[in-house]
Design an enzyme around this catalytic site. Structure first.
Site, mmCIF file in Angstrom:
data_model
loop_
_atom_site.group_PDB
_atom_site.id
_atom_site.type_symbol
_atom_site.label_atom_id
_atom_site.label_comp_id
_atom_site.label_asym_id
_atom_site.label_seq_id
_atom_site.Cartn_x
_atom_site.Cartn_y
_atom_site.Cartn_z
ATOM 1 C CB CYS A 47 -0.878 0.025 1.239
ATOM 2 S SG CYS A 47 -1.826 -1.460 1.474
ATOM 3 C CD1 TRP A 96 -0.652 -5.505 -3.713
ATOM 4 C CD2 TRP A 96 -0.656 -6.600 -1.769
ATOM 5 N NE1 TRP A 96 -0.165 -6.767 -3.939
ATOM 6 C CE2 TRP A 96 -0.156 -7.466 -2.770
ATOM 7 C CE3 TRP A 96 -0.750 -7.085 -0.454
ATOM 8 C CZ2 TRP A 96 0.252 -8.760 -2.509
ATOM 9 C CZ3 TRP A 96 -0.341 -8.384 -0.193
ATOM 10 C CH2 TRP A 96 0.143 -9.209 -1.210
ATOM 11 C CD GLU A 136 10.335 -11.207 -9.763
ATOM 12 O OE1 GLU A 136 11.551 -11.093 -9.789
ATOM 13 O OE2 GLU A 136 9.657 -10.763 -8.836
ATOM 14 C CE LYS A 150 14.026 -10.390 -11.167
ATOM 15 N NZ LYS A 150 14.637 -10.386 -9.906
ATOM 16 C CE LYS A 166 11.381 -2.331 -6.305
ATOM 17 N NZ LYS A 166 12.162 -3.354 -7.014
ATOM 18 N NE ARG A 197 5.301 1.318 -1.599
ATOM 19 C CZ ARG A 197 6.422 1.210 -0.891
ATOM 20 N NH1 ARG A 197 7.490 1.843 -1.277
ATOM 21 N NH2 ARG A 197 6.459 0.484 0.196
ATOM 22 C CG ASN A 207 0.552 2.008 3.783
ATOM 23 O OD1 ASN A 207 -0.562 2.071 3.267
ATOM 24 N ND2 ASN A 207 1.642 2.498 3.232
ATOM 25 N N GLY A 208 -0.324 -1.345 6.735
ATOM 26 C CA GLY A 208 -0.011 -2.241 7.852
ATOM 27 C C GLY A 208 -1.202 -3.135 8.149
ATOM 28 C CD GLU A 254 17.316 -12.596 -8.851
ATOM 29 O OE1 GLU A 254 16.816 -13.216 -7.906
ATOM 30 O OE2 GLU A 254 16.897 -11.484 -9.213
ATOM 31 C CG HIS A 277 20.122 -37.033 -6.884
ATOM 32 N ND1 HIS A 277 20.573 -38.305 -6.613
ATOM 33 C CD2 HIS A 277 21.226 -36.291 -7.105
ATOM 34 C CE1 HIS A 277 21.895 -38.321 -6.644
ATOM 35 N NE2 HIS A 277 22.317 -37.109 -6.943
HETATM 36 C C1 F6R Z 1 12.134 -10.139 -6.928
HETATM 37 C C2 F6R Z 1 12.027 -9.216 -5.811
HETATM 38 C C3 F6R Z 1 11.691 -9.781 -4.476
HETATM 39 C C4 F6R Z 1 12.489 -9.030 -3.392
HETATM 40 C C5 F6R Z 1 12.032 -9.489 -1.993
HETATM 41 C C6 F6R Z 1 12.834 -8.803 -0.915
HETATM 42 O O1 F6R Z 1 12.438 -9.470 -8.114
HETATM 43 O O2 F6R Z 1 12.187 -8.029 -5.968
HETATM 44 O O3 F6R Z 1 11.915 -11.141 -4.414
HETATM 45 O O4 F6R Z 1 13.843 -9.293 -3.588
HETATM 46 O O5 F6R Z 1 10.680 -9.194 -1.823
HETATM 47 O O6 F6R Z 1 12.690 -7.415 -0.973
HETATM 48 P P1 F6R Z 1 13.724 -6.461 -0.299
HETATM 49 O O7 F6R Z 1 15.037 -6.634 -0.984
HETATM 50 O O8 F6R Z 1 13.162 -5.081 -0.482
HETATM 51 O O9 F6R Z 1 13.810 -6.853 1.150
#
Ligand code: F6R
Length: 612
Positions: free
Chosen positions: A2, A76, A491, A488, A607, A27, A102-103, A484, A507
């Site tokens: 949010c 959100w 997502e 990517k 985000k 976000r 927010n929260g 990673e 395995h």
């Molecule tokens: C993937 C991504 C998430 C963040 C995770 C941690 O592209 O961005 O997996 O890496 O939510 O977020 P931070 O780094 O802000 O703690």
């Protein structure tokens, strides 16, 4: 997740609120709303499910509201589905108090029951509505605004950043914070609140960060802040040096693509100020040599991509400092009763500095007496304030939900800390140290060289963007890179992927390999190349198509085994992941592009993840 924006000043509030919310869109949200107090003391509210453009058209871009104090929110959903009625702001049933939040309020059900017994009528399913109703209930009884704010926050349990309006005070905006980010902005034309500094960059660079328990009264000409007991607090002002254009697309089709392309510059900004006279030094670093020599264990805690940085770090740091490094998902660490004490150093990695799981992991570690070093991109964020020391990644604002340049700079900072520690502990030869410093300096140019070869990756993406599932395999640092790369892809393109340690495939998972299955084989680590090639042959025998990622000098060997080969320049093993990640990011990007996905705002993702 949010987002909150609030304003009290000399301009029309609604346009500023909508503009601020637009800058928070990245976000992730599912509904949005604003409330503005009219000069006559009427709370004017519009809120709606869906994108901000719907809210803008409902309010004629904010022009339907007259008033210079207001609050805005992007939601959100947590409690209650995304809908008009569950959107923020929420009102008390007498339309006196409006709240954005927010929260999560943990005891909302109990408060709601109490207020219903007192005759209050609820209209939404949210936890936030109880805050508006409870505050209105106290305010109507006592007619004391400050007292009703304090009474309300002393009765709610959970995490909150709040923006509050009371119709009897048309020029006052109230803010309160506990365990959720909120900052105050100062300018000649008025004052602001925001959950994220990017909402304010257009209006001001002068901010202060609210601390837990604080309440602020914001007016056109002043901001007054009080602590949890109601005593006045002097806030330190900070200057934000992020460029507004850094948070804009500047002609790029997507923020993600722009941020991938910005990686050489972000790497340079992160490396250069930390190398002086041929040695690594971190400005004002407070972890003493004596303390660092006393540690016997390092635990890296993080989530998502930041966790994947930790996975690379396990391999690279163990190699550098010859000490056991464990990497833990923050959400698991906090409930694992970790075996740590004052001799363990915890490295918390977080782009946003607001991830609740990582924050709680830090708190758990502190209870065990361990010190916390955090690697964070956002200055003044909550994780920074709870850590003993921070090394910032200097990546600038990252807007795309899928992290790219923050991941790369986290990797660089972690490795630089490893090299710094290795010199201190005497676990690195002088020649290797000198070579690594030179290679760090050369890294941004090598990253630029990798970015020159986007056409090949685009071509491979065009062949495979319709796959149902893609496998990533690799060993050691290349396994961590595959994790990673696979994340990517998942997502932003919604293609299922599995990332496996190459030796582990046989395995079990190899049963999933079939004719035409795409396997991305990451093999940048020369020492393990032959082993990875054997694994490539295993999947090829079972019908897989293989794209291999390796270094320039191993192209020929890879071409004999794989169907397609992408290469990156040579570098010392600990720096290879900083190069190897780029083609994997680009591949995911082009695949998502060809599938027509909403790349910067993938479905269901936010985000910064401020809930458990
Ligand atoms: C993937 C991504 C998430 C963040 C995770 C941690 O592209 O961005 O997996 O890496 O939510 O977020 P931070 O780094 O802000 O703690």
């Amino acid at each position: 997740m949010c987002g909150i924006v609030g304003y009290s000043g000399e301009q029309q509030a609604s346009e500023i609120l909508l503009d601020g919310l637009e800058r928070l869109e990245y976000r992730g949200y599912d509904s949005a709303g604003i409330a503005v107090i009219s000069p006559e003391g009427e709370l004017q509210i519009r809120k709606t499910k869906g994108r901000l453009k719907v809210l803008k058209s409902l309010t004629d871009n904010g022009r339907v509201f007259n008033g210079s104090t207001g609050i805005g929110h992007t939601r959100w959903a947590t409690h209650g589905e995304p809908s008009d009625v569950n959107s923020h702001p929420h009102l008390g049933d007498r339309n006196t108090i409006a709240v954005v939040h927010n929260g999560i309020i943990e005891n909302y059900a109990e408060i709601k029951e109490y207020l219903i017994s007192k005759g209050k009528v609820f209209s939404s399913e949210t936890d936030t509505e109880v805050i508006a109703q409870l505050m209105e209930y106290y305010y109507e009884k006592e007619r004391d605004l400050m007292a009703s704010v304090y009474k309300t926050i002393s009765n709610i349990k959970g995490a909150y950043a709040l923006g509050i309006l009371c119709r009897d005070y048309p020029d006052v905006l109230i803010a309160a914070r506990k365990d959720a980010p909120l900052l105050l902005g100062y300018s000649d034309k008025g004052h602001f609140i925001a959950s994220d500094v990017t909402a304010l960059l257009k209006y001001t660079r002068e901010v202060s960060y609210m601390d837990d328990g604080e309440v602020a009264f914001i007016r056109k000409d002043r901001i007054e802040v009080f602590d949890e007991f109601g005593a006045p607090v002097e806030k330190e002002h900070h200057y934000i040096d992020w460029d507004v254009s850094a948070a804009e697309k500047q002609g790029y089709p997507h923020f993600m693509f722009k941020e991938i392309m910005e990686q050489p510059e972000a790497a340079r900004s992160t490396i250069v100020p930390r190398i002086s006279s041929g040695r690594i030094a971190f400005e004002n670093f407070s972890l003493s040599d004596e303390y660092l020599k006393s540690i016997n264990k390092i635990v890296i805690v993080a989530c998502g991509s930041s966790y994947h940085v930790g996975m690379v770090g396990k391999y690279t740091l163990e190699r550098l400092i010859k000490m056991p490094i464990s990497v833990s998902l923050a959400s698991e660490f906090r409930y694992a009763d970790p075996l740590i004490d004052e001799n363990a150093l915890i490295i918390a990695i977080s782009q946003s500095g607001e991830t609740l799981d990582t924050m709680e992991a830090i708190r758990e570690a502190k209870r065990h007496g361990s010190k916390i070093l955090s690697i964070v991109n956002v200055k003044g964020s909550s994780i920074v304030r709870e850590s003993d020391e921070v090394i910032y990644t200097l990546a600038g604002p990252e807007i795309a939900v899928a992290t790219t340049k923050a991941y790369s700079t986290q990797l660089i900072v972690l490795n630089m800390f490893g090299i710094y520690l290795a010199e201190l502990l005497g676990t690195i030869e002088k020649e290797e140290y000198i070579q690594l410093i030179a290679e760090l300096r050369a890294l941004p140019d090598k990253m630029s060289a990798v970015l020159e070869d986007t056409e090949r990756i685009k071509l491979y993406a065009s062949r495979y963007f319709n796959q149902e599932s893609i496998f990533y395999i690799g060993r050691n640092i290349d396994y961590a890179l595959g994790l990673e790369g696979g994340l990517k892809l998942k997502e932003i393109s919604y293609i299922h992927s599995e990332s496996y340690a190459a030796g582990e495939l046989k395995h079990g998972t190899i049963s999933l390999i079939d004719n035409g299955t795409l396997v991305m084989a990451v093999g940048t680590y020369g020492k393990l190349l032959e082993k990875t090639i054997s694994n490539i042959l295993e999947v090829k025998t079972r019908g897989a198509d293989v794209i291999a990622l390796t270094t320039d000098s191993h192209r020929e060997a890879m071409e004999k085994a794989a169907d397609m080969v992408i290469t990156v320049p040579e570098a010392p093993v600990i720096l290879l992941p900083s190069l190897g990640i780029i083609p994997l990011q680009l591949f995911a990007y082009y695949v998502a592009l060809m599938r027509g996905c909403d790349i910067d705002k993938p479905r269901n993702l936010a985000k910064s993840v401020t809930v458990e």
